[in-house]
Design an enzyme around this catalytic site. Structure first.
Site, PDB file in Angstrom:
ATOM      1  N   SER A  17     -29.639  13.211  38.899  1.00 46.91           N
ATOM      2  CA  SER A  17     -30.148  14.746  39.015  1.00 46.91           C
ATOM      3  C   SER A  17     -28.913  15.802  39.028  1.00 46.91           C
ATOM      4  O   SER A  17     -29.096  16.544  39.489  1.00 46.91           O
ATOM      5  CB  SER A  17     -30.972  15.086  40.445  1.00 46.91           C
ATOM      6  OG  SER A  17     -31.830  14.155  40.406  1.00 46.91           O
ATOM      7  N   LEU A  18     -27.935  15.510  38.266  1.00 43.88           N
ATOM      8  CA  LEU A  18     -26.801  16.498  38.215  1.00 43.88           C
ATOM      9  C   LEU A  18     -27.031  17.317  36.803  1.00 43.88           C
ATOM     10  O   LEU A  18     -26.190  18.326  36.835  1.00 43.88           O
ATOM     11  CB  LEU A  18     -25.565  15.631  37.922  1.00 43.88           C
ATOM     12  CG  LEU A  18     -25.029  14.997  39.010  1.00 43.88           C
ATOM     13  CD1 LEU A  18     -23.886  14.367  38.823  1.00 43.88           C
ATOM     14  CD2 LEU A  18     -24.992  15.866  40.406  1.00 43.88           C
ATOM     15  N   LYS A  20     -27.584  16.563  33.275  1.00 45.61           N
ATOM     16  CA  LYS A  20     -27.135  15.983  32.169  1.00 45.61           C
ATOM     17  C   LYS A  20     -28.170  16.850  31.032  1.00 45.61           C
ATOM     18  O   LYS A  20     -27.277  17.317  30.061  1.00 45.61           O
ATOM     19  CB  LYS A  20     -27.145  14.425  32.098  1.00 45.61           C
ATOM     20  CG  LYS A  20     -26.056  13.843  32.855  1.00 45.61           C
ATOM     21  CD  LYS A  20     -26.167  12.344  32.325  1.00 45.61           C
ATOM     22  CE  LYS A  20     -27.590  11.714  32.685  1.00 45.61           C
ATOM     23  NZ  LYS A  20     -27.519  10.770  33.689  1.00 45.61           N
ATOM     24  N   ASP A  74     -36.507  16.113  29.482  1.00 39.98           N
ATOM     25  CA  ASP A  74     -35.164  16.653  28.998  1.00 39.98           C
ATOM     26  C   ASP A  74     -35.540  17.165  27.367  1.00 39.98           C
ATOM     27  O   ASP A  74     -34.925  17.922  27.035  1.00 39.98           O
ATOM     28  CB  ASP A  74     -33.971  15.656  29.179  1.00 39.98           C
ATOM     29  CG  ASP A  74     -33.708  15.752  30.458  1.00 39.98           C
ATOM     30  OD1 ASP A  74     -33.526  16.965  31.022  1.00 39.98           O
ATOM     31  OD2 ASP A  74     -32.726  14.990  30.860  1.00 39.98           O
ATOM     32  N   GLU A 153     -29.164  -1.408  34.892  1.00 39.93           N
ATOM     33  CA  GLU A 153     -29.956  -1.061  33.794  1.00 39.93           C
ATOM     34  C   GLU A 153     -28.738  -0.217  32.534  1.00 39.93           C
ATOM     35  O   GLU A 153     -29.272  -0.494  31.447  1.00 39.93           O
ATOM     36  CB  GLU A 153     -31.034  -0.158  34.061  1.00 39.93           C
ATOM     37  CG  GLU A 153     -31.863  -0.480  35.083  1.00 39.93           C
ATOM     38  CD  GLU A 153     -31.905  -0.553  36.304  1.00 39.93           C
ATOM     39  OE1 GLU A 153     -30.897  -0.333  37.007  1.00 39.93           O
ATOM     40  OE2 GLU A 153     -32.835  -0.605  37.166  1.00 39.93           O
ATOM     41  N   THR A 195     -15.646  11.105  42.166  1.00 43.82           N
ATOM     42  CA  THR A 195     -15.601  11.373  40.688  1.00 43.82           C
ATOM     43  C   THR A 195     -14.508  10.429  40.155  1.00 43.82           C
ATOM     44  O   THR A 195     -14.656   9.522  39.060  1.00 43.82           O
ATOM     45  CB  THR A 195     -15.120  12.851  40.200  1.00 43.82           C
ATOM     46  OG1 THR A 195     -16.110  13.627  40.621  1.00 43.82           O
ATOM     47  CG2 THR A 195     -14.569  12.994  38.668  1.00 43.82           C
ATOM     48  N   CYS A 384     -55.778  22.111  28.242  1.00 49.78           N
ATOM     49  CA  CYS A 384     -56.180  20.862  28.054  1.00 49.78           C
ATOM     50  C   CYS A 384     -57.453  20.256  29.327  1.00 49.78           C
ATOM     51  O   CYS A 384     -58.203  20.853  29.068  1.00 49.78           O
ATOM     52  CB  CYS A 384     -55.264  19.670  28.529  1.00 49.78           C
ATOM     53  SG  CYS A 384     -55.280  18.209  27.280  1.00 49.78           S
ATOM     54  N   HIS A 510     -51.413  21.591  24.162  1.00 47.96           N
ATOM     55  CA  HIS A 510     -50.609  22.079  25.057  1.00 47.96           C
ATOM     56  C   HIS A 510     -49.633  23.061  24.746  1.00 47.96           C
ATOM     57  O   HIS A 510     -48.612  22.880  24.055  1.00 47.96           O
ATOM     58  CB  HIS A 510     -49.866  20.834  25.679  1.00 47.96           C
ATOM     59  CG  HIS A 510     -50.621  19.816  26.518  1.00 47.96           C
ATOM     60  ND1 HIS A 510     -50.367  19.931  27.748  1.00 47.96           N
ATOM     61  CD2 HIS A 510     -51.436  18.862  26.161  1.00 47.96           C
ATOM     62  CE1 HIS A 510     -51.266  19.035  28.117  1.00 47.96           C
ATOM     63  NE2 HIS A 510     -51.847  18.218  27.187  1.00 47.96           N
ATOM     64  N   GLU A 512     -47.737  24.938  25.893  1.00 51.67           N
ATOM     65  CA  GLU A 512     -46.367  25.164  26.632  1.00 51.67           C
ATOM     66  C   GLU A 512     -45.085  24.451  25.939  1.00 51.67           C
ATOM     67  O   GLU A 512     -44.244  24.622  26.106  1.00 51.67           O
ATOM     68  CB  GLU A 512     -46.592  24.814  28.224  1.00 51.67           C
ATOM     69  CG  GLU A 512     -46.952  23.301  28.423  1.00 51.67           C
ATOM     70  CD  GLU A 512     -48.281  22.783  28.273  1.00 51.67           C
ATOM     71  OE1 GLU A 512     -49.187  23.613  27.715  1.00 51.67           O
ATOM     72  OE2 GLU A 512     -48.713  21.830  28.785  1.00 51.67           O
TER      73      GLU A 512
HETATM   74  N1  GLN Z   1     -57.798  13.981  31.362  1.00 51.35           N
HETATM   75  C1  GLN Z   1     -58.182  14.793  29.927  1.00 51.35           C
HETATM   76  C2  GLN Z   1     -58.150  13.985  28.788  1.00 51.35           C
HETATM   77  O1  GLN Z   1     -57.886  12.976  28.679  1.00 51.35           O
HETATM   78  C3  GLN Z   1     -57.222  16.011  30.139  1.00 51.35           C
HETATM   79  C4  GLN Z   1     -55.740  15.360  29.571  1.00 51.35           C
HETATM   80  C5  GLN Z   1     -54.579  16.870  29.836  1.00 51.35           C
HETATM   81  O2  GLN Z   1     -54.965  17.669  30.543  1.00 51.35           O
HETATM   82  N2  GLN Z   1     -53.564  16.361  29.113  1.00 51.35           N
HETATM   83  O3  GLN Z   1     -58.947  14.561  27.746  1.00 51.35           O
END
Ligand code: GLN
Length: 538
Positions: A17-18, A20, A74, A153, A195, A384, A510, A512
């Site tokens: 959690s630095l 990267k 990320d 790992e 370090t 969604c 989505h 976003e």
């Molecule tokens: N659970 C819902 C689906 O699978 C919505 C998924 C989500 O919000 N990414 O359709």
């Protein structure tokens, strides 16, 4: 071996959690604005084939690329900083490496040889690192190695880095090691020992760090930098301080001040140019000097964890800057929300976003939230699962189909207004089997969304199994909820909206994931604008 692509590896030491990912993204930004085509890749040392099956409590948000890869969050930072899409090749896990080596073994490709970590696993890692470089699309590939050096790992990755540095030559591949320089308040001192130890751990695997980036809460004094340089075999100019910043978007400028880009370019035998951060700084200026503020409620079930809705929170930062407002996001836990307390919990908000999610927990709270904002004209944005809840709420309370539900929540429901697609019904495996990645969507003329996007053909990223059930479409539209976006080939509904409401939009995809600093997502920008308008009216 000849190469035109330069490779930068970012390793981490002392603790996780630095940041990267932010350092990698900031450096990439500085190289990008000097004219270098740069991409960033994340190697994750866990055994899951991808983070798609990981609980957000474990690993934060799962980020989705255009080509449908379920990836580490990320990659979201990489895209937000660079405004260049990433792909499957940008995130590789140990699970995926082993999967492909084992598949090759089963196909007999190793011709009877014993398959071993070195060279077979390390060769696979080296190939995955070079896929991006060999594409010819990039001058510089930055590879972030997840985890902390010294972890069991991480060993094959560090070994792959050692071999690649050897193969490619010192001026084609360098290592940036990110560490922590803790401040001991009892002693009143910054400490370099952790370090030193972590650089030593790296050396035990034959890897020398070329540059140290030191996370710190206090300015690193000159003598401490010399001490670190001396003990860790790096030049003094290559000891870079990364002081805590008030926003991640400050980090490119902080790294520029420290000269990280200059040291990197020098080591890679590349020319330095004057970085053009005009656009970036314009965004920062707006982000830091808002004219007013609004409060948006984020209704979800992972609200205690910042990382679970990372891309949504960042999209609000971009949209806020665009509108010159500060967007305060107030988390509302959907499990504690019901029809009796909806008013108390939501009436002060300027807008409500119902978040994505899976499973039954908290959904009645989400439905109560939708009902409240629909009836009280508060701007609503459903993403969604949030869009699916808007459809269920509308069916239950406006169409009076009281048992309307999603077949995800109640497989036996008589009225599945949200249901499983035919092709999903036979799928039993969980990993990588949802509707994923970018899908086309056609918008209805004159709809809210067509005005927002200023086009009728869009492409957005998906991650879900369940869909708006078209059997109910005519009924739902007749009652006033319009399906204003759909997939041109399948007819699947991607967007619903209420034209009679000040701003009520639900999207199956989505948005976003595609919001970046230089390209704030139009739906977030419009939603923030609507919330601002609502606040002024109050
Ligand atoms: N659970 C819902 C689906 O699978 C919505 C998924 C989500 O919000 N990414 O359709």
């Amino acid at each position: 071996m000849t190469t035109t692509t330069k490779y930068i590896f970012v390793t981490g030491g002392v603790t996780s959690s630095l940041g990267k990912g932010i350092i990698a993204a900031s450096l990439a930004k500085l190289l990008q604005v000097q004219g270098y085509r740069t991409t960033i890749q994340k190697l994750d040392p866990y055994i899951n084939v991808d983070p798609g099956t990981l609980n957000p409590y474990e690993h934060g948000e799962c980020y989705v690329t255009d080509d449908g890869a379920e990836t580490d969050l990320d990659l979201g930072h990489y895209e937000r900083f660079l405004n260049v899409p990433t792909s499957q090749a940008n995130n590789v896990t140990t699970g995926r490496i082993y999967q492909s080596v084992i598949e090759k073994e089963r196909r007999g490709e190793f011709l009877g040889k014993t398959v071993q970590v070195i060279p077979h696993i390390t060769d696979e890692i080296k190939n995955r690192i070079q896929i991006l470089g060999n594409s010819g699309d990039y001058d510089v590939v930055i590879t972030e190695i997840g985890g902390t050096v010294g972890d069991i790992e991480s060993l094959p990755y560090v070994e792959a880095v050692r071999q690649l540095k050897w193969d490619l030559g010192d001026n084609n591949a360098i290592v940036i090691h990110l560490t922590l320089v803790p401040y001991l308040s009892a002693a009143g001192e910054l400490k370099t020992k952790p370090t030193q130890h972590s650089v030593k751990t790296l050396m035990e695997s034959g890897v020398m760090a070329d540059i140290l980036v030191c996370r710190t809460e206090h300015e690193l004094p000159e003598e401490l930098r010399s001490k670190l340089a001396k003990f860790c075999n790096v030049r003094e100019e290559a000891v870079i301080q990364s002081i805590d910043a008030s926003t991640i978007y400050d980090v490119p400028n902080l790294m520029l001040e420290q000269g990280l880009d200059k040291v990197v370019l020098k080591k890679l035998d590349l020319e330095s140019h004057t970085p053009d951060l005009t656009q970036w700084n314009k965004f920062l200026q707006r982000h830091k000097n808002p004219k007013t503020e609004i409060t948006i409620g984020l209704i979800g079930k992972y609200v205690e964890l910042q990382d679970s809705y990372k891309s949504i929170l960042e999209a609000f930062i971009h949209a806020g800057a665009e509108n010159e407002v500060k967007v305060n996001v107030e988390s509302v836990h959907s499990e504690y929300l019901n029809k009796d307390n909806a008013k108390v919990m939501l009436s002060h908000l300027d807008g409500v976003l119902v978040a994505p999610g899976f499973g039954e927990r908290g959904i009645e709270g989400k439905i109560s939230a939708v009902k409240y904002v629909r009836e009280n004209n508060i701007p609503f944005f459903g993403i969604c699962l949030g869009m699916q809840m808007a459809v269920i709420e509308f069916a239950r309370n406006v169409l009076k189909i009281e048992d309307a539900n999603s077949s995800e929540m109640d497989p036996e429901t008589k009225n599945p207004v949200i249901s499983l697609m035919e092709e999903q019904k036979t799928i039993t495996e969980k990993g990588g089997t949802m509707r994923l990645g970018a899908w086309a969507c056609t918008l209805k003329k004159d709809s809210i969304v067509a005005k927002v996007y200023k086009t009728e053909a869009i492409n957005e990223r998906h991650r879900h199994r369940y869909e708006f059930n078209n059997i109910y479409k005519a009924q739902i539209e007749a009652a006033g909820m319009l399906a204003t976006g759909s997939n041109p080939e399948t007819g699947l509904v991607e967007i619903v909206e209420l034209p009679e409401h000040p701003w009520f939009v639900g999207v199956q995809y989505h948005p976003e994931y595609k919001s970046t600093v230089s390209n704030p997502h139009p739906l977030f920008v419009a939603f923030v604008k609507a919330a601002l308008k609502h606040k002024k009216k109050k």
